[in-house]
Structures are given as structure tokens and as C-alpha cells.
Enzyme design. Structure first.
Site, PDB file in Angstrom:
ATOM      1  CG  ASP A  23      21.682  67.270  28.885  1.00  0.00           C
ATOM      2  OD1 ASP A  23      21.120  66.917  29.945  1.00  0.00           O
ATOM      3  OD2 ASP A  23      22.130  66.461  28.048  1.00  0.00           O
ATOM      4  CE  LYS A  87      18.503  64.546  34.968  1.00  0.00           C
ATOM      5  NZ  LYS A  87      18.906  64.543  33.553  1.00  0.00           N
ATOM      6  CD  GLU A 187      16.847  64.691  30.533  1.00  0.00           C
ATOM      7  OE1 GLU A 187      16.820  63.464  30.327  1.00  0.00           O
ATOM      8  OE2 GLU A 187      17.311  65.202  31.569  1.00  0.00           O
ATOM      9  CG  ASP A 211      18.330  59.838  27.126  1.00  0.00           C
ATOM     10  OD1 ASP A 211      19.502  59.400  27.200  1.00  0.00           O
ATOM     11  OD2 ASP A 211      17.994  60.943  27.594  1.00  0.00           O
TER      12      ASP A 211
HETATM   13  P1  ADP Z   1      23.792  61.243  30.881  1.00  0.00           P
HETATM   14  O1  ADP Z   1      22.627  61.611  30.030  1.00  0.00           O
HETATM   15  O2  ADP Z   1      23.506  60.075  31.795  1.00  0.00           O
HETATM   16  O3  ADP Z   1      24.376  62.386  31.616  1.00  0.00           O
HETATM   17  P2  ADP Z   1      25.474  60.858  28.481  1.00  0.00           P
HETATM   18  O4  ADP Z   1      24.400  60.955  27.479  1.00  0.00           O
HETATM   19  O5  ADP Z   1      26.517  61.924  28.461  1.00  0.00           O
HETATM   20  O6  ADP Z   1      24.946  60.654  29.951  1.00  0.00           O
HETATM   21  O7  ADP Z   1      26.155  59.430  28.282  1.00  0.00           O
HETATM   22  C1  ADP Z   1      27.276  59.044  29.008  1.00  0.00           C
HETATM   23  C2  ADP Z   1      27.605  57.612  28.667  1.00  0.00           C
HETATM   24  O8  ADP Z   1      27.871  57.496  27.263  1.00  0.00           O
HETATM   25  C3  ADP Z   1      28.814  57.105  29.404  1.00  0.00           C
HETATM   26  O9  ADP Z   1      28.574  55.818  29.919  1.00  0.00           O
HETATM   27  C4  ADP Z   1      29.862  57.048  28.292  1.00  0.00           C
HETATM   28  O10 ADP Z   1      30.844  56.056  28.542  1.00  0.00           O
HETATM   29  C5  ADP Z   1      29.006  56.676  27.099  1.00  0.00           C
HETATM   30  N1  ADP Z   1      29.663  56.954  25.815  1.00  0.00           N
HETATM   31  C6  ADP Z   1      30.140  58.129  25.367  1.00  0.00           C
HETATM   32  N2  ADP Z   1      30.688  57.989  24.147  1.00  0.00           N
HETATM   33  C7  ADP Z   1      30.559  56.672  23.806  1.00  0.00           C
HETATM   34  C8  ADP Z   1      30.930  55.881  22.676  1.00  0.00           C
HETATM   35  N3  ADP Z   1      31.575  56.409  21.647  1.00  0.00           N
HETATM   36  N4  ADP Z   1      30.620  54.571  22.688  1.00  0.00           N
HETATM   37  C9  ADP Z   1      29.994  54.022  23.730  1.00  0.00           C
HETATM   38  N5  ADP Z   1      29.618  54.699  24.817  1.00  0.00           N
HETATM   39  C10 ADP Z   1      29.902  56.017  24.873  1.00  0.00           C
HETATM   40 MG    MG Z   2      21.193  62.660  29.229  1.00  0.00          MG
END
Ligand code: ADP
Ligand code: MG
Length: 618
Positions: A23, A87, A187, A211
Site C-alpha cells: 500500500d 503520491k 485500493e 477511505d
Molecule cells: P493514507 O492512506 O493517506 O496514507 P492512513 O490510512 O495511514 O493514510 O491514515 C493516516 C491518518 O490516520 C493520519 O491523519 C492519522 O493521524 C490518522 N489516524 C491514525 N490512527 C488514528 C486514530 N486512532 N484516531 C484518529 N486518527 C488516526
Molecule cells: Mg490509504
């Protein structure tokens, strides 16, 4: 079959055919595999337990490159050398991102609006492909370290709305990182697979994949039929995500402590602690009711109701996007069978609550939302490795495939974006009497003239038995198999002679080349259309002149002198226009010639002519 062994001495896996699922996220990236013993997808974690690698690249003084958590530290203190959200730039020209340029704290070059963006760090220039490849290299290195085996093959996920240029850019980033990218997977498809949706044969389901990541929000409506995933609609906001929740908290505390934006701009480490503490509070409030913390010497706190109030507008926006996505798919809430939650920000209870209320359904949220996409990619990788043979996987062709027809025109048999495996066929005929061979030239690209496209292969169909022009029926068929290999076959149907050839459409075509070809087709679309129309008119005129002249010489004795004279005048007028006339002029001269010849042609209709005037010729 993949062979797996376990090295007794080290306890490491020795797997011949490991294919990892990756991912490659805007905020975080990670790798997963199917565990060789449990057969379940698992994310790869270092001993400290961290699976997520922040998608951040930092360039240090001595050109040192760090990726992940180590790089993230520099986001606020060294914004010029610290690249995040790359990205968003994949497959984009400066024009595409112009209006968001203030979002990026590093330097994006804008020398040429049509060209793909480059990022400047010090005196060096990097393409988004190169930067993404640095992240992928880091992921590859970690995976190899954890698995203690070389990792060279991968499945990489991309958002469902990614176009060909962006998908190809992702493939190229993989290639640059030393990975053979076997498949680019959507995705939402991966997330559904992780929950086992679509893994049963003869199952039809409509799935909403919600998402909400760090900086982006995507809602995709998928229809799964017999293991085939079709994207019915996508919607979202490419600048909405968990980062906005953090900013809202920062603003809230700034107001309480009376600290201006200006002060934060001038004090990078203060700004840094605000951001980090805000994110910490947000994460904490997903599982607790009140957060208390410290920013330098200031005490800050935030309760869950306060937080919910701050982020309500953002969550509301995601619901509006869901409504739009349903509408675009021509569906309503009751048509949705399953709702899958993806992205770290869906851990926020208010998000879950509002999404569940909107869809009037329980959610698939038992897996870690920031891991599901990688886990699904691993499932897909396993299918590719041949461990799940019943399953059909679909991919798409990035560029159109076709053959050259008269006048150097591109005749597309398989349009770009076709699902593969794909099959198409069309009949052609000969141009000259007694023609015994036909040249088949295969091209890839979006332009109307083959000279602007890329030649993939060429071969002759020889041994066509002597027949008048227009008589042979040559069926040209294209088949792109699941591995992206194109098989072109030409068969003369009356005699049965045939010839075929195999080509790899992707072979030696760089990402940049594919991007360029797509961009060119857009910039030249109008001029191409005009050229095509002109060439078609010229070709048609040539055919009609030939056929009419042929007819005249064979049937002179049956025609009046006036008919012959009028016809010859019309022919020479048309000949002149073929050289220098416009498409409209040629067409009206063709019409004139037809008007003159129609009465006597009808009188004396000859089979050969009717054939010669019909059908396409190569
Ligand atoms: P992406 O798909 O954009 O790469 P992710 O799916 O990894 O991102 O999501 C990242 C986001 O999720 C960040 O803003 C992070 O702060 C938030 N995040 C991660 N864990 C938590 C949580 N327990 N509660 C709220 N937000 C969270
Ligand atoms: Mg993602």
C-alpha cells in the site's frame, strides 16, 4: 507452485516465489504478505511493532536520504528538503496541481505547464516517480530484512480514480526500486478482498468502500460479480483527511493560548509541537473521553465532545460525497450490501457513527483500517502466485492497440482502459486485384495517424490466393492475455491461411513514454481529428476514382459519350482536390462523381465493383 522452506538455523522463511502486497499511501505506506503457515494476510512489522512507514523522504546535507519516521521529524523544521504527499504528484503536470501549490512546502518546478512536475531539492531535481521509488526501496529493504529473503515482486495499490498515467507512474516507481510490479490494484478492491468480499464464486455484491486517510478522502462503489470487481463510481475530496482534524485542534488551542499564525510561522519547533500534540490528542480521543497534554510550557486539553464539534463539518462533507457517489452509480442506500472502512481516520468514533447512520448498516471495521489495503494487496499477490487458482483477476490496457489502415490511419481494435484479458477482431480486405500478401502493422497509442504512435510489430500474411480486390476476407484478431501479452492473428477466411505474432505491449516502454503519449494525444486531439477526417476522405476518393476508372475502361461500349465525358471531368476534378482540397471539398466532389455515375452504374452494376467499393482496405 511456490515452494516454501524454513531455515532451521535462523528460523527465516525461504520462499522462492514471494510476492508482496504494497500500500503506497499518501501519508503512510506498508507491506503485507500471506503468511506461509497460517495462509492469512499479515502486515510486515519490525520488532518494535511499527508497520506503517510514513511516506516522507528527507534529503540531508551529504545527500543522505532517509524515509519514514526518521524523515517525518523534519517536516516542519526542514520543509524544503522534506518531501511528503508525493503520491498527489504522480502522473501530474504543473497545470494539474497549480491551484494547490501552496499546499506543498517544497519546491515544485513550473517551467513548463504541460510537462510532468519535478521537485527541486537543493540543486537536484526529482520526479515523483523517483521519490516514490525511494519509499518503495525502503519498504523493499524492510521486507527483506524481516523476511530474510530477497523481495523482487510486488502488487501495488492505487486509488480507483487513478488514470493510466498515474498507474504507469506507480509501476515505474516500482521498477526503479528494483521491483517487478506484477499488478496495479485498486485500493477499494484490495480492501474488499481483505474482508473476504468477492472471494466466493457466483457472488454478487455491491460494496461501498469509505477511505479517509491522512490527507485524502475517497468513496468508491464497487460491484463484485463472480470475482470480478467493477468500479461503479468514485467520489471524494483529494484535500480532506485526518490532517484537517489535526489543524482544527491546533487552531482551537491557538485561540485558547492566544498564539497567532505568525508566531507559529516564526517558531518552527513550537509549530511542530502543536501539530504532534494535536495528532496525539486526536488518536487518544478515538479510545478515551478526554485528552490532557503539554505544548512546551502550556497545558492543553480536549474532550471528545469538543473534538467532535471541531471536526463535524469535515465528516459532513464525506457524507455528501457518499451521496454523490451513490447518485453517480444510479443507486440508493438500500442497494449497498456492505460498507468497508479504510484509512487511519476512520478510527474516529464520530466518523464511524455518521457513516453507519448514513448507510443504515453495520460497518466492516474489525481490521486495522490503515492496514486493510496492504492486506488485500497481499491476498491479490497470493492469487497471482498461483495459490488461488479459481480466482480471476482483471487489469486494464494503458494504451489503445490497433493496426495501420489505408492512408496511415490507426484503426483501434482494443481501446485503452479495456479490461484484460481482452479480445477483438475485425475484417479487412485487399486493395489490388490478385494481391497475394497483406502487411499487418500493429501499433500502440492514442493518435489518429500511426506515424505518431508506437509500432509494436509487423508481419505479412502471405499466400492469399489470387482474387479481385475486395474479395479476400482477412480477419485480424487481437487477444491481450492476463499477463498483458498481445497475440495478433491474421486469417484469410476464404482460403484459411493464417499467420500470428506475439508482442508484449509494455515491453521497453518507460513510464515517461506512456505519459507522453497520453499527453500528446490530448494536446493534438483536435488536429488529429481533422487529419483523420481528411485522410479518410482522400482514401475514399482514391477508391472511388479507381473503381470508376476500372468500370469505364471495361464498360465504355455501354455508355454514352456524354456520360463518359462528364465522368472523366468529375474524376479529374476529384483528383485535383485529393492533392490540395479540404475534407469538405473532397466529399462534395465525391458526391458529384457519384451523382454522375449512379444512373449508369445501376444499369450495369458489376459484382467486382460493388465489392471493391465496400469494406476497409489495408
Ligand atoms: P493514507 O492512506 O493517506 O496514507 P492512513 O490510512 O495511514 O493514510 O491514515 C493516516 C491518518 O490516520 C493520519 O491523519 C492519522 O493521524 C490518522 N489516524 C491514525 N490512527 C488514528 C486514530 N486512532 N484516531 C484518529 N486518527 C488516526
Ligand atoms: Mg490509504
Amino acid at each position: 507452485m511456490a515452494k516454501i522452506g524454513i531455515n532451521i538455523a535462523t528460523g527465516s522463511l525461504q520462499q522462492e516465489d514471494i510476492i508482496v502486497g504494497i500500500d503506497l499511501g499518501t501519508t503512510n505506506s506498508l507491506v503485507a504478505i500471506i503468511h506461509p503457515e497460517t495462509k492469512q494476510p499479515v502486515v510486515l512489522k519490525e520488532h518494535d511493532g511499527a508497520a506503517l512507514v510514513p511516506s516522507v523522504v528527507h534529503f540531508g546535507n551529504a545527500r543522505t536520504v532517509t524515509v519514514g519516521d526518521e524523515a517525518k521529524i523534519y517536516l516542519i523544521t526542514e520543509p524544503h528538503n522534506t518531501i511528503f504527499s508525493v503520491k498527489r504528484l504522480m502522473g501530474k503536470s504543473y497545470n494539474d496541481i497549480n491551484k494547490y501549490s501552496t499546499f506543498f512546502t517544497y519546491k515544485i518546478l513550473d517551467d513548463d505547464t504541460e510537462r510532468l512536475v519535478k521537485i527541486q531539492v537543493g540543486n537536484e531535481f526529482y520526479s515523483p516517480i523517483e521519490l516514490s521509488s525511494l519509499i518503495l526501496k525502503e519498504l523493499k529493504k524492510r521486507a527483506e530484512h524481516i523476511l530474510k529473503t530477497p523481495v523482487t515482486r510486488a502488487v501495488i495499490t492505487v486509488p480507483a480514480y487513478f488514470n493510466d498515467a498515474q498507474r504507469q507512474a506507480t509501476r515505474d516507481a516500482g521498477k526503479l526500486a528494483g521491483l517487478d510490479v506484477l499488478r496495479i490494484v485498486n485500493e477499494p478492491t484490495a480492501a474488499s478482498l481483505a474482508y473476504g468480499l468477492g472471494m466466493k464464486k457466483e457472488e454478487t455484491k455491491t460494496v461501498a468502500v469509505f477511505d479517509l486517510g491522512g490527507g485524502t478522502f475517497d468513496i468508491s462503489i464497487l460491484r463484485i460479480t463472480n470475482g470480478i470487481f467493477e468500479v461503479l463510481s468514485t467520489n471524494g475530496n483529494t484535500y480532506l483527511g485526518g490532517d484537517d482534524f489535526d489543524s482544527a485542534i491546533v487552531k482551537y488551542w491557538q485561540n485558547q493560548l492566544i498564539i497567532s499564525d505568525e508566531q507559529l510561522r516564526n517558531n518552527k519547533s513550537l509549530a511542530q509541537s502543536f501539530r504532534l500534540t494535536a495528532e496525539e490528542a486526536k488518536v487518544y480521543l478515538s479510545f478515551h473521553t478526554e485528552f490532557k497534554g503539554k505544548i512546551q510550557e502550556n497545558i492543553v486539553s480536549l474532550t471528545k465532545p469538543e473534538f467532535d464539534k471541531l471536526i463535524y463539518v469535515y465528516v459532513e462533507q464525506t457524507i455528501t460525497c457518499c451521496q454523490n457517489a451513490l447518485q453517480d452509480a444510479g443507486l440508493s442506500v438500500i442497494d449497498i450490501d456492505e460498507v468497508v472502512m479504510v484509512g487511519g481516520s476512520t478510527r474516529v468514533p464520530l466518523v464511524k457513527k455518521m457513516v453507519s447512520e448514513f448507510f443504515q448498516k453495520p460497518l466492516h471495521d474489525t481490521m486495522n483500517p490503515d492496514e486493510v489495503v496492504a492486506l488485500g494487496a497481499a491476498v491479490q499477490a497470493d492469487i497471482l502466485a498461483g495459490n488461488n487458482k479459481d480466482f480471476l483477476l482483471l487489469d486494464i490496457t494503458p494504451l489503445s492497440l490497433g493496426i495501420e489502415t489505408m492512408g496511415g490511419l490507426m484503426d483501434v481494435l482494443i481501446p485503452r482502459n479495456s479490461k484484460i484479458p481482452a479480445k477483438a477482431g475485425r475484417q479487412y480486405t485487399t486493395q489490388k486485384d490478385g494481391q497475394s500478401s497483406m502487411r499487418i502493422s500493429v501499433y500502440q497509442g492514442e493518435r489518429d495517424l500511426v506515424k505518431d504512435n508506437r509500432k509494436l510489430a509487423e508481419f505479412n500474411l502471405n499466400g492469399i490466393p489470387g482474387m479481385p480486390a475486395g474479395f479476400p476476407k482477412v480477419e485480424v484478431s487481437f487477444l491481450v492475455n492476463a499477463d498483458g501479452i498481445l497475440v495478433v492473428k491474421a486469417k484469410e477466411l476464404r482460403s484459411g491461411i493464417e499467420q500470428s505474432i506475439e508482442v508484449k505491449p509494455q515491453y521497453r516502454l518507460t513510464d515517461a513514454e506512456v505519459e507522453k503519449m497520453l499527453l500528446d494525444s490530448i494536446t493534438h486531439a483536435k488536429e488529429d481529428m481533422q487529419t483523420r477526417a481528411l485522410v479518410e476522405a482522400q482514401t475514399e476518393a482514391g477508391q472511388i476514382i479507381n473503381a470508376t476508372e476500372n468500370f469505364l475502361s471495361k464498360n465504355q461500349s455501354f455508355l454514352s459519350n456524354e456520360e463518359i465525358l462528364n465522368t472523366k471531368t468529375a474524376i479529374s476534378k476529384l483528383q485535383e482536390l485529393v492533392q490540395s482540397g479540404t475534407k469538405d471539398e473532397i466529399q462534395s466532389a465525391i458526391e458529384t462523381l457519384n451523382e454522375i455515375s449512379r444512373p449508369y452504374a445501376e444499369r450495369l452494376m458489376d459484382e467486382a465493383i460493388s465489392h471493391a467499393m465496400k469494406g476497409k482496405q489495408i
